[in-house]
Enzyme design. Structure first.
Site, mmCIF file in Angstrom:
data_model
loop_
_atom_site.group_PDB
_atom_site.id
_atom_site.type_symbol
_atom_site.label_atom_id
_atom_site.label_comp_id
_atom_site.label_asym_id
_atom_site.label_seq_id
_atom_site.Cartn_x
_atom_site.Cartn_y
_atom_site.Cartn_z
ATOM 1 N N LYS A 75 0.854 -1.185 0.000
ATOM 2 C CA LYS A 75 0.000 0.000 0.000
ATOM 3 C C LYS A 75 0.892 1.238 0.000
ATOM 4 C CE LYS A 75 -3.641 2.313 2.681
ATOM 5 N NZ LYS A 75 -4.487 2.227 3.883
ATOM 6 N N LYS B 270 -2.232 -1.472 -3.749
ATOM 7 C CA LYS B 270 -3.089 -0.293 -3.682
ATOM 8 C C LYS B 270 -2.213 0.964 -3.690
ATOM 9 C CE LYS B 270 -6.423 2.073 -0.693
ATOM 10 N NZ LYS B 270 -7.045 2.126 0.632
#
Length: 331
Positions: free
Chosen positions: A201, A254
């Site tokens: 992330k 992400k």
């Protein structure tokens, strides 16, 4: 050379001419079963209000979540990711594991209504629940305190499991968070509950609309000390592979559209299922381009999601899940 161009061996268009054959040799599929729709649940009853910065996304109270689920089911979407906005916040995010909060209420209502017809994943983090907006407990100097935080994340995950979650997804990017969740779930009697880790992330400029929707913008500083720098693909692979060692069942990248290289490299490095999150800023970038007349909106959405599949993603978390599902199924 002329023989190769004009001869019979390199006529690539032969496989494209007939639509049935073109469909038969398609290399990447895009189907509703591969998509997860995020939902934002809020305190109260009878609430369903649009999020102004995030097209087609609403704040929904637990008693009305079924409306969004029913519409998604009609399009073939059966999997959902729940985010919660609490009724109260404090420095330690204590409402995150409280049974009276929207995520826990929503889980119970949806499971009672649909049972195993749908699959419910919960985001496990503290940023929505802390009054400072950071993803964990803070030290005196304002830095996030990693090790006590992962214990709290395990406590949150266990509260979600008890309320009916089918899978939990830690997103705080704390070291050891997957292992902490796995221990908490196993010790709590949920050893069969899978963990989908936000394993790579990145600290991104593309989270803005989400932070509006979740009320999770930090009140000071930023999250660069725990979210990843966009410069580091090797570190991203290490992060994900460490989460695999800790017991993650699914890994995630992400954002996704701007990190297709990470998706592709990670796909070559693991046999675990791989998810990606087409985040709010990426989604709205496509929406704004379509609204400006610079992009064929439906075709652009479809192409973007196909790119994620082509790069290696098995699971797509996307705000466009219902719209894309309708496009690919004709429903």
């Amino acid at each position: 050379m002329n023989g190769m161009v004009n001869g019979t061996t390199n006529r690539m268009r032969r496989l494209r001419e007939h639509p049935v054959l073109a469909e038969m040799v398609r290399e990447v599929s895009l189907e509703p079963r591969q998509m997860i729709l995020p939902l934002f649940t809020v305190p109260g009853t009878g609430v369903r209000t649009p999020v102004s910065s995030l097209h087609g996304v609403d704040h929904i109270s637990p008693d009305r979540l079924h409306e969004a689920v029913d519409a998604a089911l009609e399009a073939g979407i059966r999997s959902f990711l729940l985010f919660g906005l609490p009724s109260r916040k404090d420095a330690r995010g204590t409402s995150a594991w409280a049974e009276d909060q929207p995520v826990q209420q929503g889980l119970r209502r949806l499971k009672e209504r649909y049972g195993r017809e749908i699959h419910l994943t919960t985001d496990v983090c503290m940023c929505e629940y802390t009054d400072h907006g950071h993803c964990g407990l803070l030290k005196e100097d304002g830095a996030v305190d990693n090790d006590p935080t992962v214990l709290e994340l395990g406590r949150i995950a266990l509260s979600h499991a008890r309320a009916g979650a089918d899978m939990v997804a830690p997103s705080a990017m704390m070291d050891g968070q997957v292992a902490a969740l796995r221990r908490a779930l196993d010790n709590g009697g949920f050893s069969s509950l899978p963990v989908m880790s936000y394993s790579s992330k990145f600290s991104s400029a593309f989270y803005g609309p989400f932070r509006d929707a979740a009320g999770s913008a930090p009140s000071f500083g930023d999250r660069r000390s725990y979210q990843m720098a966009s410069t580091n693909w090797k570190e991203a692979l290490r992060e994900s592979l460490l989460d695999e060692e800790e017991g993650a069942d699914i890994l995630m990248v992400k954002p996704s559209l701007l990190y297709l290289d990470i998706l592709s490299r990670l796909r070559e490095s693991t046999l675990l299922p791989l998810a990606c999150y087409l985040v709010s800023g990426e989604y709205m970038m496509l929406r704004h381009a379509a609204a400006a007349g610079s992009l064929d909106g439906p075709r652009g959405l479809l192409e973007a999601h196909l790119a994620l599949r082509r790069a290696g993603a098995d699971i797509l978390i996307t705000y466009a899940a219902v719209e894309v599902a309708r496009m690919v199924t004709g429903r």
